[in-house]
Design an enzyme around this catalytic site. Structure first.
Site, short mmCIF file in Angstrom:
data_model
loop_
_atom_site.label_atom_id
_atom_site.label_comp_id
_atom_site.label_asym_id
_atom_site.label_seq_id
_atom_site.Cartn_x
_atom_site.Cartn_y
_atom_site.Cartn_z
CB CYS A 3 20.43 74.30 -15.38
SG CYS A 3 20.45 75.89 -16.09
CB CYS A 58 28.53 76.90 -25.46
SG CYS A 58 28.57 78.67 -25.41
CE LYS A 91 31.07 72.16 -26.27
NZ LYS A 91 30.10 71.24 -27.01
CG HIS A 114 22.20 71.79 -20.46
ND1 HIS A 114 21.73 70.23 -19.32
CD2 HIS A 114 22.68 72.42 -20.07
CE1 HIS A 114 21.37 71.77 -18.13
NE2 HIS A 114 22.21 72.81 -18.47
#
Lengths: 386, 134
Positions: free
Chosen positions: A85, A208, A330, A334
């Site tokens: 990430c 998430c 969020k 992402h």
């Protein structure tokens, strides 16, 4: 080492972009960045690209060769960077080092991920590659579960509550509602977060970050030449990176990311600033608990007080410290490899007064914080108005 | 991820036998095994070490959205266990009800099926943990 500036920035709208392919997305962001720098293809000397899992998600490797090809940038060198990430942030640092060293002059750095061409289950499995495949994922851990293990421990050690974590998501959705590029341009309430489906306790769906398609790009140039391309260059005054164990269970602590602390400490020192000088920060909130831990590790709040700070609104737009004005991972979304570059794009827009309804007043110094996996890679940038 | 036979077989000592390592230079215990001591690096003296499988719950989560291959077991508990010998390790908790689980509870290792490669594929075994009852 030469001083380096960002002279152009662009990004796609983040979201479920069914009509657009991987190459459509990076082309859109890349061309926007080139245009904003008033550059032509001939002005670019090298390309760096961050993507985490194109091989798993769309079956395509060798992605920077493809990007250079479709952007009409052949024959410049095109290099892929992968750090889960943190791929985007580490790509940005690679581009920064290339310009700072004097080896390349103008460099385009892109980040992209096309995630919705596979099922959610396949995307989740692909993202699992960011952790320890043999000792975490094999046992049935997922990424939400790893961050849930951190959250549970943070609750145990500091009394952090699920409502405090929910406050992070509520704030990030409020910012995303002001960002036309965000995936979720919609406010949510604490109650909605608390009532959302459990993914891995104590984390719920609204704790998430989502699965997202998107791309972002920036153009780097030597600071001394930056005014040739833009009236508002943004200098990168620090670019730092640190690593830690690939598995969460290998760490000294579950409630702090050592790689963040080390990268941040070096960044403040290199930039000759303190945490109090930072006006706006994009942190890696892949889960709500991650933003709480990040605001502590970066020094905005004391260890254990990040949850309380979020609940008290101290991280909201134009409060003590404006955290994740884009909406963060969020709210804005992402697309894994794009995230580190998107953070830089948001900070550039904030520092050049182009952030619209989410503009931080008089923002002069900004910071980005991009994490790979559960904290095995962390990359921090500090940027400044010239 | 689909795991092939060689990958599964070469992990048998660690996964079945809880064989990790220990650095005799600084006394640090490693599970899973490390061949390079994090503290002593090349000066370390790494030797194999058998772990007792005793420990306590360091953190836990009830996984409701499982990854591919774990659909039938969900929801299940994933925990980080602090082994008696020092290292932290990730594993599932078995035979556990929601209200039983707490940080600090003592656990012992049990041998279980972890996952299988495909519908008729190789079954991968390994360790899980069970809360010690008085």
């Amino acid at each position: 080492m030469r001083r380096v500036a960002i002279v152009g920035a662009g990004m796609t709208k983040f979201g479920e972009r069914w009509e657009d392919s991987f190459r459509d997305l990076i082309l859109e962001a890349g061309m926007q960045a080139l245009q904003s720098a008033n550059m032509k293809g001939d002005d670019i000397d090298a390309l760096y690209g961050g993507t985490m899992a194109a091989g798993r998600l769309i079956g395509q490797e060798h992605i920077t060769a493809l990007i250079a090809d479709y952007m009409g940038l052949n024959p410049i060198p095109a290099t892929r960077v992968e750090a889960a990430c943190a791929s985007g942030g580490v790509a940005l640092r690679s581009g920064y080092l290339a310009v700072a060293s004097g080896h390349h002059n103008n460099v385009v750095v892109g980040g992209v991920e096309k995630m919705t061409d596979v099922s959610v289950s396949d995307a989740t499995t692909a993202l699992g590659g960011a952790g320890d495949q043999e000792w975490e994922l094999f046992m049935g851990a997922t990424f939400p579960a790893l961050y849930a293990l951190m959250a549970r421990r943070h609750m145990h050690e500091f009394g952090t509550t699920e409502e405090q974590m929910a406050a992070v998501s509520v704030k990030n959705h409020a910012n995303a509602a002001k960002n036309p590029y965000a995936q979720f341009q919609k406010e949510i309430t604490i109650e909605q977060v608390m009532k959302s489906k459990v993914v891995a306790s104590p984390l719920k769906v609204f704790d998430c970050s989502p699965i997202t398609d998107g791309a972002a790009a920036v153009i780097l140039a030597p600071l001394e030449e930056a005014k040739k391309y833009t009236d508002t260059p943004i200098e990168i005054v620090a670019s730092t990176q640190a690593s830690d164990t690939i598995a969460l269970h290998g760490r000294d602590s579950l409630t702090s990311l050592k790689a963040t602390r080390i990268a941040a400490e070096k960044a403040y020192k290199t930039a000759n600033v303190t945490v109090k000088d930072i006006d706006v920060v994009e942190v890696h909130d892949c889960f709500s608990i991650a933003e709480i831990i990040a605001t502590e590790d970066l020094g905005f709040f004391k260890k254990g007080e990040g949850g309380k700070a979020a609940e008290e609104g101290r991280t909201a737009l134009n409060s003590d410290i404006s955290v994740n004005t884009s909406g963060g991972l969020k709210g804005c979304g992402h697309p894994v490899g794009a995230t580190g570059i998107k953070q830089a794009v948001e900070v550039v827009w904030q520092l050049t007064g182009k952030a619209g309804k989410r503009q931080v007043d008089n923002a002069e110094i900004g910071m980005t914080h991009n994490v790979g996996g559960s904290g095995a890679t962390c990359v921090v940038h500090i940027m400044k108005r010239c | 991820m689909e795991m092939g036979s060689p990958m599964s077989w070469r992990m048998i000592p660690e996964r079945y036998g809880l064989i990790g390592t220990r650095c005799e230079n600084c006394g640090t215990n490693y599970f899973p095994a490390r061949e390079v001591c994090k503290k002593c690096r090349r000066k370390g003296k790494i030797v194999p070490m058998k772990y007792s499988g005793k420990g306590k719950i360091y953190s836990y989560s009830l996984v409701a959205s499982p990854p591919r291959g774990f659909e039938l077991e969900a929801p299940y508990f994933i925990a980080i266990i602090e082994l008696k010998e020092g290292p932290l390790i990730t594993g599932q908790l078995v035979e556990t009800e929601n209200e039983d689980v707490k940080i600090g509870l003592p656990v012992s290792v049990v041998f279980r099926r972890i996952q299988a490669s495909g519908e008729e594929g190789l079954i991968h075994y390994g360790f899980k943990f069970k809360i010690d009852r008085k």
